[in-house]
Scaffold this active site. Structure first.
Site, PDB file in Angstrom:
ATOM      1  N   TYR A 441     -14.621  -4.465 -30.703  1.00 32.59           N
ATOM      2  CA  TYR A 441     -13.322  -5.166 -30.791  1.00 32.59           C
ATOM      3  C   TYR A 441     -12.218  -4.261 -31.324  1.00 32.59           C
ATOM      4  O   TYR A 441     -12.482  -3.174 -31.786  1.00 32.59           O
ATOM      5  CB  TYR A 441     -13.419  -6.503 -31.506  1.00 32.59           C
ATOM      6  CG  TYR A 441     -13.812  -6.619 -32.966  1.00 32.59           C
ATOM      7  CD1 TYR A 441     -13.831  -5.562 -33.856  1.00 32.59           C
ATOM      8  CD2 TYR A 441     -14.146  -7.888 -33.455  1.00 32.59           C
ATOM      9  CE1 TYR A 441     -14.179  -5.759 -35.184  1.00 32.59           C
ATOM     10  CE2 TYR A 441     -14.490  -8.096 -34.789  1.00 32.59           C
ATOM     11  CZ  TYR A 441     -14.506  -7.024 -35.638  1.00 32.59           C
ATOM     12  OH  TYR A 441     -14.837  -7.227 -36.943  1.00 32.59           O
ATOM     13  N   GLU A 442     -10.991  -4.736 -31.140  1.00 33.98           N
ATOM     14  CA  GLU A 442      -9.803  -3.926 -31.486  1.00 33.98           C
ATOM     15  C   GLU A 442      -9.801  -2.587 -30.739  1.00 33.98           C
ATOM     16  O   GLU A 442      -9.296  -1.596 -31.256  1.00 33.98           O
ATOM     17  CB  GLU A 442      -9.705  -3.693 -33.002  1.00 33.98           C
ATOM     18  CG  GLU A 442      -9.693  -4.938 -33.853  1.00 33.98           C
ATOM     19  CD  GLU A 442      -8.591  -5.915 -33.481  1.00 33.98           C
ATOM     20  OE1 GLU A 442      -7.574  -5.501 -32.895  1.00 33.98           O
ATOM     21  OE2 GLU A 442      -8.768  -7.121 -33.755  1.00 33.98           O
ATOM     22  N   GLY A 443     -10.298  -2.617 -29.518  1.00 29.57           N
ATOM     23  CA  GLY A 443     -10.334  -1.382 -28.712  1.00 29.57           C
ATOM     24  C   GLY A 443     -11.647  -0.657 -28.929  1.00 29.57           C
ATOM     25  O   GLY A 443     -11.928  -0.203 -30.037  1.00 29.57           O
ATOM     26  N   GLN A 448     -10.318   4.033 -27.860  1.00 25.00           N
ATOM     27  CA  GLN A 448      -9.746   4.840 -28.949  1.00 25.00           C
ATOM     28  C   GLN A 448      -9.727   6.314 -28.559  1.00 25.00           C
ATOM     29  O   GLN A 448      -8.782   7.049 -28.878  1.00 25.00           O
ATOM     30  CB  GLN A 448     -10.562   4.691 -30.243  1.00 25.00           C
ATOM     31  CG  GLN A 448     -10.732   3.264 -30.752  1.00 25.00           C
ATOM     32  CD  GLN A 448      -9.426   2.583 -31.078  1.00 25.00           C
ATOM     33  OE1 GLN A 448      -8.448   3.231 -31.451  1.00 25.00           O
ATOM     34  NE2 GLN A 448      -9.386   1.269 -30.916  1.00 25.00           N
TER      35      GLN A 448
END
Lengths: 600, 600
Positions: A441-443, A448
């Site tokens: 999650y969050e990329g 990234q």
């Protein structure tokens, strides 16, 4: 299960000794009276007490009970609601918020330090706070004064909580694909219609209202990422005084059954012409979101660091206790019928790796948070730009590497327990299951990596990398006469040059074939991460050596710091070699197979 | 969840093309008529059909339902019992057993190939068979004729199942610590008393009786590993015709709640003066066990390979399907609103890694099984010794590395699914949870590493390593004129020399400090594993190139093999560098911290 013990001494080491916050925050009038040892230690101690005694005891039950869904309602595990109330009463929900809306105006760095303890003691529970914080930050930065008065004040008080509604089932990493619609209404509000998935804390029983921050498309908005706007959609509509009115047309239709973080409700949210309010300019929703996303990435990095820490704590206790076989160099504990497994080098290597990841990760996460504070508060445009660029460069590294290393530490934690690590009761496998979400999650790590290499390094034509290598060069220069640091500085110096060279190499190749960027990106991220860690470990070694030279009552603490630095340089930093070699072989063998020819 | 599709083509590639079984098994009269394509393919196809259609559909439910324990009884998940009956009816329980006791006398290699399919389609279910097989092998090798007639025949028929009862709560890797007692009785039997834990398949409802093979101590037995004997303890006592008599005093008192393999009952077994029968000589139980343990280690290696395979299958299907973003080199599928994620190099790298691990792992596991067959059947003492030594050397490598790489593949499988990988429904996280046990049981990775370096390499004064490097040198020599292989052979040749050098380096250091062995062991195991894989991938590349040169209707299959070999050499084999560098830094930083100084 491992008992959580807040690593206060090491947190203080990073805050006061590495980041020198007492001095560095003096430049900001908002913090001048607050960021001193007395105040900060008091915050940390209250938070540590809360984490160790209130939410750590709910962690394993939270995993076992999970959240329950019935007819649109979510019941969180026993004790979660009461812990939330206590947390709000202690003032933690208001920690960093603007005093104008009831906040205490403390810096991000303090929040990050406290957040490490929350995540380490109860990941699932901490997520409710993390999402609320995201909603608060978004409102603070982009909301109107009225929106802040109505919504933000209640979030700050912890009476309500918030969410971030981005993902749709077909649109995860690629937010340009989202379909949720926002129809303008006569009263200036919008009717929001669509389905969002993976909404953490989307529905629960901790608070009386939930404020959703929702990405949606206005009619005739441009396709892709440039046609997305941001809306506030409260679970209950409210009047201007914040009193609850009727239920809005947003409901949780299901919760996910997941590998881990069972105590946090991951919701499917259905918006059926729900009343929403635009935040920020039309079609600029993703830009408004970036503030949140960058903070959220540091927050996720901290989860990874917390996983390293708690896995280390659990494994260390077991390794000192569990008896099996004798040390290769002879019996160490003749009074026992076998030696504790901490005598065995293979076990020690895993513990040292966890320790190096936890302490190095702490240094990196706090370092980033400090620069986030500088960006937010400095009046010096040069300082602001420098910190902003450093933050841009280091955020994907911290997010990806601290979560990946957190996963690695969690794996070692189970491994040190042997077969017992596989048994739920011991709590070590829960760390693996909880931590697994953090590289997704969050990329994802892969997102990234592309962000780092393509957007940060290549798009800036190497400038953002150069800032970092300059910082390292400066450290090398300043300490060139320090004989204790020589071996570290030599390594750093070589790596620094190699880093620039390999980046140039990729840049050149990418001009022939853009796929070279993607093929190099993950290796490049790991490669860079180890160098960043090496820089921070060298800085920490310097401090420790200095304290030892000066004389200290904490000799063992500083000796351990030095020895861990040495371990990092001896045993972990070599991993750069594999990534460098892998980058050099380019994209060819990655791209060679047709999609149809992977299996027969 | 991923549908299991038996990788028959690749299995056949390894069996017929790499291992050349049709020719190589001709030397054994027992197998001369059996190990040909017609017979073997028929076995594989029946097994594939059973795996794909009978047990794969039970895999996810098995995980969700788990085993239920009530008053000493264990109920396995729905369908498990029926599948066991069908499996026995199809004749698979008798596959490798001696025809004298109802077996089909087929070689281990065929069992291993079938076992790969069983583990890939339903790990938990397959374990019941794996443990039974262990009990059968032990009885076959060490039981008396009467024990075989009474117990083995029923196990072979699949009417009963077996277990291996080794571990006690304080004695896992260190079996010398076990306390279970065996008191001789007037009738020549023994009264077995003690508690065993982690007994897979210790109690269940698949079969009418369970035959436990139990490690226990005779009165006045020497302390440690030299005082352990081996006993048969049936759940129900039986008469000489194998009819069930009264219940023996062995009961399951609990089952473990675990991270994965929920469908397999992991039992706490209490022996309360249970009637047992000695197998093999007194105090030689561990020696008798070694036969089982070595086979079990290859079996566990196969589980790891199976995890790589199923994680690859699931991820590949998703990566072809899921749309997100556009390829860096431009739109690949203009008719879709985004490209399938298989276009992205970071996703491809993970898929290629899984593929390289699965196919390389298959080659290694089957290669070992073939040598196990040679050891068992050859009449040529030199051939026997060569295979025996190769097996001794490669077993810890296969066990540790195939399970670790299986775990890595499972991780990539979840990662390719992004957030969806964390959701139970998709089945990818179950692979992670199931596979996690494999680096723990049957000797952890750390135990395998010590076995490899200390017992196999150093104790043989390098002989067992030299056998392997000679094999590689021979391959290099035989193919030196093959230009297609040049780059592979050059790498192999360098690695081969480096391998001997680093081994000498460790040998020398170990003389100063035995802890150097432990500190180097895990790196040494990984280092060695990558070279062994490189050898097998070069051999596979050679075959593929040869087929392509000759002309084939399966051009894509052989091209994929070549490209995967190239990927392995480009992207994975570099990992040797980090391990080599890590070994060279020695034990110092691993051993530096006192046990008390790891945390403050």
């Amino acid at each position: 299960m491992p008992l959580y013990k807040a690593p206060l001494r090491d947190m203080q080491f990073v805050l006061y000794e590495l980041l020198n916050i007492e001095q560095r925050y003096q430049q900001f009038p908002e913090y001048a009276d607050q960021m001193n040892m007395d105040v900060v230690n008091q915050y940390l101690e209250v938070a540590a007490d809360f984490c160790e005694n209130e939410i750590a005891p709910l962690n394993q039950n939270g995993d076992q009970e999970g959240c329950h869904f019935e007819q649109g309602k979510v019941t969180t595990p026993r004790g979660f609601k009461e812990a939330h109330q206590k947390y709000a009463e202690l003032g933690f929900t208001s920690l960093t918020a603007d005093p104008k809306y009831g906040g205490q105006g403390m810096p991000t760095l303090l929040r990050i330090a406290i957040s490490e303890m929350l995540c380490g003691s109860n990941w699932s529970w901490a997520m409710y706070q993390g999402l609320s914080h995201g909603a608060m930050r978004t409102l603070e930065h982009h909301g109107t004064e009225q929106q802040k008065q109505t919504f933000l004040t209640k979030l700050v008080a912890g009476i309500w909580t918030g969410t971030m509604c981005l993902t749709e089932s077909h649109a995860g990493s690629d937010l340009g694909l989202i379909r949720t619609r926002a129809e303008p209404q006569a009263d200036g509000s919008y009717a929001i219609t669509g389905e969002k998935i993976f909404i953490s804390a989307g529905e629960h029983d901790l608070a009386e209202n939930i404020i959703h921050i929702v990405l949606a498309r206005l009619p005739n908005a441009p396709a892709g990422t440039k046609g997305i706007s941001l809306f506030i959609v409260p679970k209950f509509n409210v009047d201007e005084f914040g009193h609850l009115l009727e239920r809005n047309h947003v409901v949780c239709s299901a919760i996910e059954h997941k590998m881990g973080i069972h105590g946090n409700a991951t919701c499917v949210m259905n918006f059926d012409a729900a009343q929403g309010f635009l935040i920020g300019p039309e079609n600029r929703g993703l830009n408004c979101m970036f503030t949140f996303m960058n903070t959220a990435r540091i927050g996720t990095a901290v989860q990874g660091l917390a996983a390293s820490q708690i896995a280390f704590q659990g494994a260390l206790e077991y390794a000192r206790d569990r008896l099996a076989m004798r040390a290769l160099s002879g019996i160490q504990y003749p009074e026992k019928n076998a030696d504790p497994i901490i005598v065995h080098p293979a076990v020690r290597s895993m513990l040292m790796t966890q320790k190096a990841f936890a302490e190095g990760g702490r240094a990196l996460a706090y370092f980033l948070a400090q620069h986030a504070d500088i960006v937010e508060k400095t009046k010096d445009p040069q300082q602001k730009q420098a910190s902003d660029e450093l933050l841009a460069f280091l955020t994907p590294i911290a997010k990806a590497f601290l979560t990946e290393s957190g996963n690695e530490s969690a794996k070692h934690g189970v491994q040190i327990f042997g077969g017992h690590g596989f048994i739920i009761e011991h709590g070590m496998e829960q760390i693996v299951r909880d931590a697994r979400i953090s590289t997704l999650y969050e990329g994802t790590t892969e997102i990234q990596s592309l962000d780092l290499l393509a957007r940060k390094v290549l798009k800036s034509e190497g400038k953002l990398l150069k800032n970092m290598t300059d910082l390292i060069d400066q450290f090398i220069f300043e300490n060139q006469s320090n004989i204790h640091l020589k071996s570290y500085l030599d390594r750093l110096s070589n790596l620094n040059m190699e880093w620039l060279e390999i980046t140039q190499y990729i840049t050149k190749n990418a001009k022939q074939n853009p796929e070279e960027i993607g093929a190099a990106s993950v290796d490049y991220l790991y490669y860079s991460s180890y160098i960043v860690f090496a820089y921070l470990w060298a800085r920490m070694a310097k401090i420790a050596q200095h304290k030892l030279d000066k004389g200290t009552t904490e000799e063992k603490f500083y000796q351990a710091k030095l020895k861990t630095a040495q371990f990092f340089y001896d045993k972990i930093l070599n991993r750069t070699q594999q990534h460098l070699a892998s980058i050099k072989t380019g994209a060819e063998s990655v791209m060679a197979l047709d999609a149809e020819d992977f299996a027969f």
